[in-house]
Design a protein around this motif. Structure first.
Motif, PDB file in Angstrom:
ATOM      1  N   ASP A   1      -1.100   4.095 111.060  1.00  0.00           N
ATOM      2  CA  ASP A   1      -1.387   5.466 111.513  1.00  0.00           C
ATOM      3  C   ASP A   1      -2.330   5.358 112.693  1.00  0.00           C
TER       4      ASP A   1
ATOM      5  N   GLU B   1      10.565  10.135 116.446  1.00  0.00           N
ATOM      6  CA  GLU B   1       9.112  10.282 116.475  1.00  0.00           C
ATOM      7  C   GLU B   1       8.596   9.893 117.864  1.00  0.00           C
TER       8      GLU B   1
ATOM      9  N   ASN C   1       4.830   4.553 114.306  1.00  0.00           N
ATOM     10  CA  ASN C   1       4.252   4.546 112.969  1.00  0.00           C
ATOM     11  C   ASN C   1       4.286   3.154 112.332  1.00  0.00           C
ATOM     12  N   THR C   2       4.666   2.149 113.118  1.00  0.00           N
ATOM     13  CA  THR C   2       4.850   0.799 112.572  1.00  0.00           C
ATOM     14  C   THR C   2       4.414  -0.240 113.607  1.00  0.00           C
TER      15      THR C   2
END
Length: 599
Positions: A529, A577, A581-582
């Motif tokens: 995050d 997105e 997120n990774t």
């Protein structure tokens, strides 16, 4: 009754044709083919009667038609006759020798005034009766100094030039078979004019290149000419102190008509008024009109300062060392050198005493590290590894450009024109206004010098960085500038920004260890995050990120580059997105027997 009083010469080559002079009494010419010299009572050679006391005849050869002395004849007795009937005996014996040959000279040259003792090297010199050496057409007495070596003194001539050198064992028949003409040629030269040496003072250590100026150093032996026009002939040079003692000798490296190039000799102490003498044949020496001197070689211990900006006006540095003693009292040839592989800059220097010199610092066009040297004679420079750095700092980039709020990040400042002054530092500012750090003082953070193109510094915690109004800088980008020395900073406006560390999730839903085969290579998708600061363009912030993955495996640390990504991959455009997120981390090979590790 005729009588033989004297016969000469009494030796000659086995080829014959030696003209004998016969002196005596009551010689008479009574008709053609009546007078003869008789050799070994067998061989009759016609004689010419000049008067009652003088007659001439030639010796017979003792060689067969193949040039061999088959009877090994070494000598004949001599008698004469005036009428072919009455034989007039004599006490004289004529000796035969093998015709000598010569192959070289030493030296090959001498002045037109003569007087050079020349050694002639060859064969078959021993059986001589009247040994002479001929220079061109002038004959001088010769002396057999050892087997195969005859010495003769060159006669005076009126002009320079080259002459053939020959040897005769009977002062009549001279050597003919010159093996190589240039090796048996003697060169007469005009006495050179030796004016002055440059430089006129040398360090005691020797090996200093210098030139002797004058004229008429070259002469006609140009068969040894080099590609650059100089000759391979050489001059010997000797150094004589003011008491007449020879300090040593050296040899010229190159010879031109108006100068000799050579290197100085080492000496054991300083000398003044040393006389130079030059000679191309090591016999006749020609003095230089001006003397030279030797001084103790200077050495540099340190300079202060060791660095400075590229543009300087009327600035000097202090040189600390020893043996700063010039041959002349005012040190007219003292210079200071700043050099690189690309350039050399010379500035004036001022000698203060034997341990101190002041040197002018030049202005240069670009930053660089220069080799610093001094010279006391304009030619020989000190050899210590002393450098002077011209700096003009310019920042190209910062790595990284974002740092965590906790601080402690080692930030690289990449650019050029940096110098190791011991006082290099960075400052933080925003909108051309200083930011404050500890104790409310402007942020001045020491920087470590790594190279002329890189500095590093440790970023402080964000909590210590405040605006002039006392507010924390938070996530606002701010400028980093560099000072190499003093309080002059760059103005390159390179930005640094604080951020909150991202929250990293688990590789498994239940937080259990993730397992993979030790020999497999796969990508681990680590949930993350990322907290992009407010009022920050996400794309710009993400471009500044540098993602790495660190594995701790069985006590060893392995760092590999990672990438930001969206995972799992979206299946519809509406699911895309904009914020990753990774973090994708490639795995590393582990122990084949298995083991635990930490990411």
């Amino acid at each position: 009754m005729p009588e033989v009083v004297l016969v000469y010469p009494l030796c000659g080559p086995t080829t014959g044709q030696t003209q004998l002079t016969v002196l005596g009494k009551n010689f008479a010419y009574i008709g053609q083919e009546k007078a003869y010299c008789i050799f070994d009572n067998t061989f009759y050679e016609p004689a010419t009667v000049i008067n009652s006391t003088l007659m001439y005849c030639d010796t017979p050869a003792v060689l067969d038609k193949f040039g061999n002395n088959v009877n090994n004849t070494e000598h004949y007795n001599i008698s004469v006759t005036m009428n072919l009937a009455d034989i007039i005996p004599s006490e004289y014996i004529f000796n035969y020798y093998t015709m000598p040959s010569i192959h070289s000279l030493a030296p090959y040259q001498g002045p037109i005034s003569g007087g050079t003792e020349v050694k002639v090297f060859g064969n078959d010199f021993s059986k001589h009766c009247n040994l002479t050496v001929r220079f061109g057409t002038t004959t001088v007495w010769g002396k057999l100094v050892e087997s195969g070596v005859v010495k003769g003194t060159s006669p005076e001539v009126s002009c320079p030039g080259e002459v053939i050198v020959q040897v005769s064992l009977n002062a009549q028949q001279y050597t003919l078979n010159q093996l190589k003409s240039d090796l048996t040629t003697f060169t007469y030269y005009r006495n050179p004019v030796v004016s002055y040496a440059e430089p006129r003072a040398f360090p005691m250590t020797g090996g200093s290149p210098f030139a002797i100026h004058g004229k008429d150093f070259m002469f006609s032996r140009n068969f040894t000419e080099n590609d650059d026009g100089s000759e391979r002939i050489y001059y010997n040079v000797r150094f004589i102190d003011d008491k007449g003692k020879e300090l040593g000798r050296t040899r010229s490296d190159q010879v031109f008509d108006n100068q000799l190039l050579l290197k100085s000799i080492p000496v054991d102490q300083p000398y003044q008024n040393v006389r130079l003498e030059v000679s191309p044949n090591d016999q006749q020496w020609h003095p230089c009109e001006t003397p030279v001197s030797f001084y103790r070689a200077p050495s540099i211990k340190s300079i202060d300062p060791k660095f400075g900006p590229i543009k300087q006006h009327h600035k000097t540095l202090t040189v600390d060392g020893k043996n700063f003693d010039c041959a002349e009292t005012d040190c007219p040839h003292l210079k200071c050198s700043y050099s690189t592989d690309d350039f050399v800059i010379l500035t004036d220097g001022m000698r203060i005493d034997s341990q101190t010199i002041y040197c002018d610092i030049p202005s240069v066009s670009r930053p660089d590290i220069t080799q610093f040297r001094i010279t006391l004679n304009g030619f020989d420079y000190t050899s210590e590894n002393i450098t002077y750095t011209f700096y003009d700092a310019f920042i190209l980039n910062l790595v990284p450009q974002i740092i965590p709020m906790e601080g402690g990040t080692n930030v690289q400042v990449n650019g050029y024109g940096f110098a190791d002054t011991g006082s290099q530092k960075v400052k933080f500012e925003k909108d051309q206004t200083d930011l404050n750090c500890k104790d409310g003082k402007p942020c001045r953070i020491p920087a470590k010098y790594n190279s002329p193109s890189q500095l590093t510094f440790i970023a402080p915690p964000e909590a210590e960085v405040k605006t002039q109004g006392g507010a924390n800088i938070r996530y606002d980008p701010f400028d980093v500038e560099v000072s190499i020395h003093g309080d002059t900073f760059t103005d390159n406006n390179l930005k640094l920004q604080y951020y909150d560390q991202p929250e990293v999730g688990s590789l498994t839903d239940d937080n259990s260890p993730y397992e993979y085969h030790a020999n497999s290579v796969e990508t681990l998708h680590v949930p993350v995050d990322i907290h992009i600061p407010d009022n920050t363009d996400p794309e710009e912030f993400l471009r500044k990120t540098i993602v790495t993955c660190k594995y701790e495996i069985d006590g060893e640390t392995v760092v590999v580059p990672g990438t930001l990504a969206v995972y799992p991959l979206p299946t519809k455009p509406s699911e895309v997105e904009t914020i990753p997120n990774t973090i994708n981390c490639p795995t590393t090979e582990g122990d084949p027997n298995g083991g635990d590790g930490q990411l």
